[in-house]
Motif scaffolding. Structure first.
Motif, mmCIF file in Angstrom:
data_model
loop_
_atom_site.group_PDB
_atom_site.id
_atom_site.type_symbol
_atom_site.label_atom_id
_atom_site.label_comp_id
_atom_site.label_asym_id
_atom_site.label_seq_id
_atom_site.Cartn_x
_atom_site.Cartn_y
_atom_site.Cartn_z
ATOM 1 N N TYR A 8 7.441 -15.622 38.606
ATOM 2 C CA TYR A 8 7.882 -16.327 37.398
ATOM 3 C C TYR A 8 9.368 -16.119 37.137
ATOM 4 C CZ TYR A 8 7.094 -11.762 35.105
ATOM 5 O OH TYR A 8 7.112 -10.427 34.766
ATOM 6 N N VAL A 38 9.075 -20.914 41.653
ATOM 7 C CA VAL A 38 8.289 -19.937 40.903
ATOM 8 C C VAL A 38 6.955 -20.555 40.516
ATOM 9 C CG1 VAL A 38 10.284 -18.681 40.008
ATOM 10 C CG2 VAL A 38 9.364 -20.590 38.699
ATOM 11 N N GLU A 39 5.992 -19.695 40.285
ATOM 12 C CA GLU A 39 4.686 -20.150 39.827
ATOM 13 C C GLU A 39 4.771 -20.718 38.409
ATOM 14 O OE1 GLU A 39 1.629 -20.078 41.568
ATOM 15 O OE2 GLU A 39 2.855 -19.527 43.299
ATOM 16 N N GLU A 40 5.617 -20.101 37.574
ATOM 17 C CA GLU A 40 5.716 -20.531 36.180
ATOM 18 C C GLU A 40 7.018 -20.051 35.552
ATOM 19 O OE1 GLU A 40 3.108 -18.397 33.395
ATOM 20 O OE2 GLU A 40 2.722 -16.951 35.000
ATOM 21 N N VAL A 41 7.398 -20.697 34.460
ATOM 22 C CA VAL A 41 8.529 -20.262 33.639
ATOM 23 C C VAL A 41 7.939 -19.702 32.352
ATOM 24 C CG1 VAL A 41 10.584 -20.975 32.369
ATOM 25 C CG2 VAL A 41 10.106 -21.964 34.623
ATOM 26 N N ARG A 42 8.353 -18.503 32.014
ATOM 27 C CA ARG A 42 7.850 -17.855 30.800
ATOM 28 C C ARG A 42 8.915 -17.869 29.710
ATOM 29 N NH1 ARG A 42 4.536 -12.579 33.077
ATOM 30 N NH2 ARG A 42 3.037 -13.776 34.314
ATOM 31 N N VAL A 67 9.687 -25.113 39.405
ATOM 32 C CA VAL A 67 8.307 -24.649 39.278
ATOM 33 C C VAL A 67 7.488 -25.286 40.405
ATOM 34 C CG1 VAL A 67 6.246 -24.627 37.825
ATOM 35 C CG2 VAL A 67 8.519 -24.351 36.798
#
Length: 117
Positions: A8, A38-42, A67
């Motif tokens: 992330y 990345v799998e995700e943005v937090r 992403v």
């Protein structure tokens, strides 16, 4: 150019790489920075806490990020998903010949690229 897939990132472009310090070294050594998926943005600030900051590739070393869920596939990503061994067996079977490798590219590379466009 360094190519990296990580779990992330935060909204400022900092990338959490954890213990993978080799990713930081690759990005720092790269003339143009890293291209990162990345799998995700937090919605956090990874640099705000010492617990996360130690495992971060700062945005300074990132040329671009996107992403891409399951972006490490067919390899695994620790704590997220494992290696797709069946896919690697299929690849090994097809890659034995030029025609088989061409079929692999048609099935798993070119079709996926066309679907994404």
């Amino acid at each position: 150019m360094a190519l990296i897939h990580a779990p992330y990132a935060d909204r400022d472009g900092n990338i959490f790489i954890g213990r993978r310090r080799d990713f930081a070294l690759m990005a720092q050594a790269s003339k143009n920075g890293a291209l990162v998926t990345v799998e995700e943005v937090r919605d956090v600030d990874l640099m705000a806490s010492e617990e996360t900051a130690a495992g971060v590739l700062p945005a300074l070393y990132v040329e671009a990020a996107a992403v891409a869920p399951r972006g490490a596939w067919p390899l695994g990503l620790d704590g997220r998903y494992g290696i797709d061994e069946a896919h690697f067996h299929r690849y090994a079977e097809l890659a034995r010949t030029s025609d088989g490798f061409a079929r692999y590219l048609d099935e798993f590379v070119y079709r996926r690229r066309q679907a994404a466009e």
